[in-house]
Enzyme design. Structure first.
Site, PDB file in Angstrom:
ATOM      1  N   VAL A 164       0.829  -1.205   0.000  1.00  0.00           N
ATOM      2  CA  VAL A 164       0.000   0.000   0.000  1.00  0.00           C
ATOM      3  C   VAL A 164       0.862   1.253   0.000  1.00  0.00           C
ATOM      4  CG1 VAL A 164      -1.694   1.347   1.320  1.00  0.00           C
ATOM      5  CG2 VAL A 164      -1.957  -1.135   1.091  1.00  0.00           C
ATOM      6  N   PHE A 208      -8.526   1.021  -1.307  1.00  0.00           N
ATOM      7  CA  PHE A 208      -9.356   0.020  -1.978  1.00  0.00           C
ATOM      8  C   PHE A 208      -8.640  -0.447  -3.244  1.00  0.00           C
ATOM      9  CE2 PHE A 208     -12.225   2.851   0.338  1.00  0.00           C
ATOM     10  CZ  PHE A 208     -12.927   1.942   1.129  1.00  0.00           C
ATOM     11  N   LEU A 209      -7.430  -0.951  -3.057  1.00  0.00           N
ATOM     12  CA  LEU A 209      -6.592  -1.346  -4.180  1.00  0.00           C
ATOM     13  C   LEU A 209      -6.695  -2.846  -4.433  1.00  0.00           C
ATOM     14  CD1 LEU A 209      -3.353   0.659  -3.294  1.00  0.00           C
ATOM     15  CD2 LEU A 209      -5.314   1.406  -4.669  1.00  0.00           C
ATOM     16  N   GLU A 254      -4.795  -5.953  -5.926  1.00  0.00           N
ATOM     17  CA  GLU A 254      -3.474  -6.368  -6.380  1.00  0.00           C
ATOM     18  C   GLU A 254      -3.588  -6.802  -7.841  1.00  0.00           C
ATOM     19  OE1 GLU A 254      -0.827  -8.656  -3.910  1.00  0.00           O
ATOM     20  OE2 GLU A 254      -2.150  -8.375  -2.186  1.00  0.00           O
ATOM     21  N   ASN A 309     -14.499  -5.271   1.958  1.00  0.00           N
ATOM     22  CA  ASN A 309     -13.775  -6.512   1.682  1.00  0.00           C
ATOM     23  C   ASN A 309     -14.548  -7.734   2.164  1.00  0.00           C
ATOM     24  OD1 ASN A 309     -11.694  -5.290   0.369  1.00  0.00           O
ATOM     25  ND2 ASN A 309     -10.181  -5.567   1.968  1.00  0.00           N
ATOM     26  N   TYR A 327     -17.267 -15.580  -9.570  1.00  0.00           N
ATOM     27  CA  TYR A 327     -16.596 -16.703 -10.218  1.00  0.00           C
ATOM     28  C   TYR A 327     -16.277 -17.784  -9.195  1.00  0.00           C
ATOM     29  CZ  TYR A 327     -16.116 -13.922 -14.436  1.00  0.00           C
ATOM     30  OH  TYR A 327     -16.385 -13.186 -15.575  1.00  0.00           O
ATOM     31  N   ALA A 328     -16.710 -18.994  -9.503  1.00  0.00           N
ATOM     32  CA  ALA A 328     -16.418 -20.124  -8.619  1.00  0.00           C
ATOM     33  C   ALA A 328     -14.971 -20.558  -8.775  1.00  0.00           C
ATOM     34  CB  ALA A 328     -17.352 -21.285  -8.944  1.00  0.00           C
ATOM     35  N   CYS A 379      -5.547  -9.356   1.996  1.00  0.00           N
ATOM     36  CA  CYS A 379      -6.682  -8.541   2.449  1.00  0.00           C
ATOM     37  C   CYS A 379      -7.888  -9.355   2.901  1.00  0.00           C
ATOM     38  CB  CYS A 379      -7.099  -7.583   1.332  1.00  0.00           C
ATOM     39  SG  CYS A 379      -5.860  -6.321   0.968  1.00  0.00           S
ATOM     40  N   LYS A 415      -3.638 -14.827  -6.874  1.00  0.00           N
ATOM     41  CA  LYS A 415      -4.420 -14.394  -8.029  1.00  0.00           C
ATOM     42  C   LYS A 415      -3.437 -13.997  -9.120  1.00  0.00           C
ATOM     43  CE  LYS A 415      -6.030 -10.179  -8.170  1.00  0.00           C
ATOM     44  NZ  LYS A 415      -6.773  -8.915  -7.909  1.00  0.00           N
TER      45      LYS A 415
END
Length: 446
Positions: A11, A158-159, A161, A217, A260-261, A269, A330
């Site tokens: 951050v 509210f970023l 990644e 979140n 999305y499953a 976060c 991710k």
């Protein structure tokens, strides 16, 4: 404006670089001398798309300074952002020791200046409700002079990644928690260049701003866990969760995002913030049942592929060789904190499965955590020779359109467990693969 950023983690670094890009003079402070020296030379400690370009440009134009001296930042800055770690303890409560320790130092510095300077202290870290009050109390209690002039603001980030630069430069909203008109006016002027297209700067009290971050979140995490529960039901009734997602997401009251499953959420976060909000509720004698369910579903979902792989092989996994595509939690980041991929890997290692893994960016960060317990391939295809199965754990774009004939030729058997639903199940069967995904009808070879 002249800005100080205390902490050059994810951050802090993104905030400092983006503020400098908008023309501000920014001093970024960190206690890690090696990290500061690297940043002074333009070396990025994290992977975040486009951040390196902005870093180099603002170093070149001398709007961005990295230092280990907190005093330098305090002397040269009007607004001081606290972007410090707030790791969860065993109970899920955020550890404020770094925030309060730095606040003590700032308070002492203010006390020595007899009210001759005005500073705005901004909580940018994700912090529990009431932290602004604690910081204010610490700042007031330091030094011999009671006339120090400061305000405390809560300004949650509210970023996302992997998209942090765009999120910072073009925020959907800016939340400012402050009871001071003076601080609110100055913070608005700081952020006005970022919202020229009309997105709002929302001013509220400090506690409401602190809750807003956690609530946002927690709600997104709830959507993920809810859709994973829907996917698990689809598996049992023969429905297709992708079709369900499209049908549900077309309702404008619901929207398409975070439906999305897959194999659960991770990162720095969502897990931490859901736990922290749950802990806050418990501390105030409130049973936040939905959050308990969100965490419970996610914990089970991250182990779903392990259970399916064990079931497929009749619990005879010893000596099997698996390729894993994706190690980051991710795509577009090298962050492996709470990564579902690591949960899958640890579960398979416990069953004595040999693993060869590849990730476009998270190889070094994974090696720092997993060590030499797995093999690391130099490419996605380099992980495949002779393996009994391919397991997909992260939705990197380069995994979406691979050479399937090449994959099939490298593997011992054409078996894929897809934790991110990247491929069309029917087409995979036509290509000669046995393909297992999440919440969609299976496509197994007869």
């Amino acid at each position: 404006m002249k800005i100080g950023i205390i902490g050059t983690g994810y951050v802090g670094l993104v905030s400092g670089v983006c503020f400098a890009e908008m023309g501000n003079d920014v001093w970024c402070v960190d206690v890690d001398e090696e990290k500061v020296a690297g940043l002074q030379q333009g070396k990025m400690p994290i992977y975040e798309p486009d951040l390196d370009v902005l870093l180099h440009r603002n170093l070149r134009d001398q709007r961005l300074t990295f230092t280990t001296s907190l005093n330098d930042a305090l002397e040269n800055s009007e607004i001081i952002f606290l972007a410090l770690p707030t790791p969860p303890d065993a109970d899920g409560e955020a550890d404020l020791s770094y925030v309060l320790q730095v606040s003590h130092t700032i308070g002492a510095w203010l006390g020595e200046r007899s009210g001759a300077v005005y500073r705005i202290i901004v909580n940018k870290s994700t912090v529990p409700v009431g932290t602004a009050d604690k910081v204010r109390e610490v700042l007031r209690g330091q030094g011999a002079n009671p006339g120090r002039d400061f305000d405390v603001v809560s300004n949650p980030e509210f970023l996302r990644e992997g998209a942090a630069v765009d999120d910072f430069m073009k925020p959907e909203r800016v939340v400012l928690g402050t009871s001071s008109t003076k601080a609110a006016d100055k913070m608005q002027r700081l952020y006005e260049p970022f919202v020229r297209q009309g997105n709002p700067i929302i001013i509220m009290d400090e506690r409401s701003a602190e809750v807003t971050k956690y609530a946002a979140n927690a709600f997104l995490a709830s959507r993920i866990s809810f859709m994973n529960e829907v996917a698990n039901l689809c598996d049992r009734v023969g429905a297709d969760v992708d079709k369900v997602r499209i049908g549900v997401g077309s309702d404008r009251r619901i929207g398409r995002h975070f439906l999305y499953a897959g194999i659960g959420f991770g990162g720095s976060c969502f897990p931490k913030d859901v736990q922290a909000l749950l802990r806050t509720a418990r501390s105030n004698d409130y049973d936040f049942k939905i959050l308990r369910a969100v965490l419970d579903v996610n914990e089970k979902q991250r182990k779903l592929l392990i259970e399916r792989i064990r079931s497929h092989f009749g619990n005879e996994l010893k000596g099997k060789h698996a390729a894993v595509w994706g190690l980051a939690f991710k795509a577009n980041t090298d962050d492996v904190r709470e990564s579902p991929a690591h949960v899958v890997i640890r579960g398979l290692l416990a069953s004595e499965v040999r693993i060869t893994a590849f990730d476009p960016e998270a190889m070094m960060t994974s090696r720092a955590v997993l060590g030499e317990s797995i093999n690391y391939a130099k490419s996605a295809y380099g992980a495949l020779p002779g393996v009994d199965m391919l397991i997909i754990c992260t939705e990197w774009p380069e995994f979406r359109r691979p050479d399937f004939e090449r994959i099939k030729g490298l593997m011992r058997r054409p078996l894929i467990f897809d934790g991110r639903n990247l491929y069309n199940a029917h087409r995979m069967m036509e290509r000669g693969f046995e393909y297992h995904s999440i919440g969609r009808p299976g496509a197994a070879l007869e």
